[in-house]
Design a protein around this motif. Sequence first.
Motif: not given
Length: 304
Positions: A142-148
């Motif tokens: 989920a953090w990948i989608g937030l920090l991309a």
Amino acid sequence: MTRGLQTALARLQGGWQSVVVLVPYFWLLLFFLVPFFIVLKISLAERIIASPPFSPLFQWAEDGALTMRLLFDNFVWLWEDELYVETYLNSLRISIVSTILCLLIGYPIAYGISRARPTARTILLLMVILPFWTSFLLRVYAWIGLLADQGTINNLLIFLGVIDSPIRLLYSEFAVYVGIVYTYVPFMILPLYANMEKLDLSLHEAAADLGARPLTTFFTVTLPMTLPGIIAGSLLVFIPATGEFVIPDLLGGGNVLMIGNVLYGEFNANHDWPVAAAVAVALLVVLVVPMMIYQRVQARESGI
């Protein structure tokens, strides 16, 4: 007759108590000491092309004698190769900084929960524990989608006019810190809360009556009394964060190298089991040091 029955019951109770005490020792022997000695044996072996890919501990000599062969070359290699030394230091730096950040975030949260009303306290504790109900991998993804670059955070900052173009958040050391702190901050909050819940508030009142300001009361009364919770929470964060693999792999994208990534690469990419086992043993030795310090502090407080 009654005395004999009481004696028999006392002996039976003592026997069951001995069995109960032996259960955790058996658990540690089976699931810690035995695997550790297996890994230690592999770390003292030589890499060979075979299955398993390491030399046996005992070998038969040409004269028929049974010999034991121990090689310390793998540990020497770890010390001589700058990659391993730098990776260990980088892992320690990241885990120490992450532990400090978790403490700075978790301490006021735990203090607020311990001072909340009973009904609100239950809800707040549930909010702390709630992330554990979701898979660890899902939370990291989920953090990948937030920090991309085109993720939620960058789009929100562009929408608010803070930035003109996306900034690099993902696949950086910042992303690794975010992932580790987000994942392990509950492990800091819960021990601190358990410690703060037992604080005697009358000491705060006494300090106030003596003219101490709130900040002075915190540093002279609250902080020393919550030191056991700070140490316990710090160890619960520092130890797993040092050997973390998933977070630097997914959020660091290979740009942030930690010892867990090196260990994985030696086992799977290089198929060098002896060196990988040496890395694991050295990591265990590094992590045992803070645990020994914690045990010493506990023994000193208990007067042992």
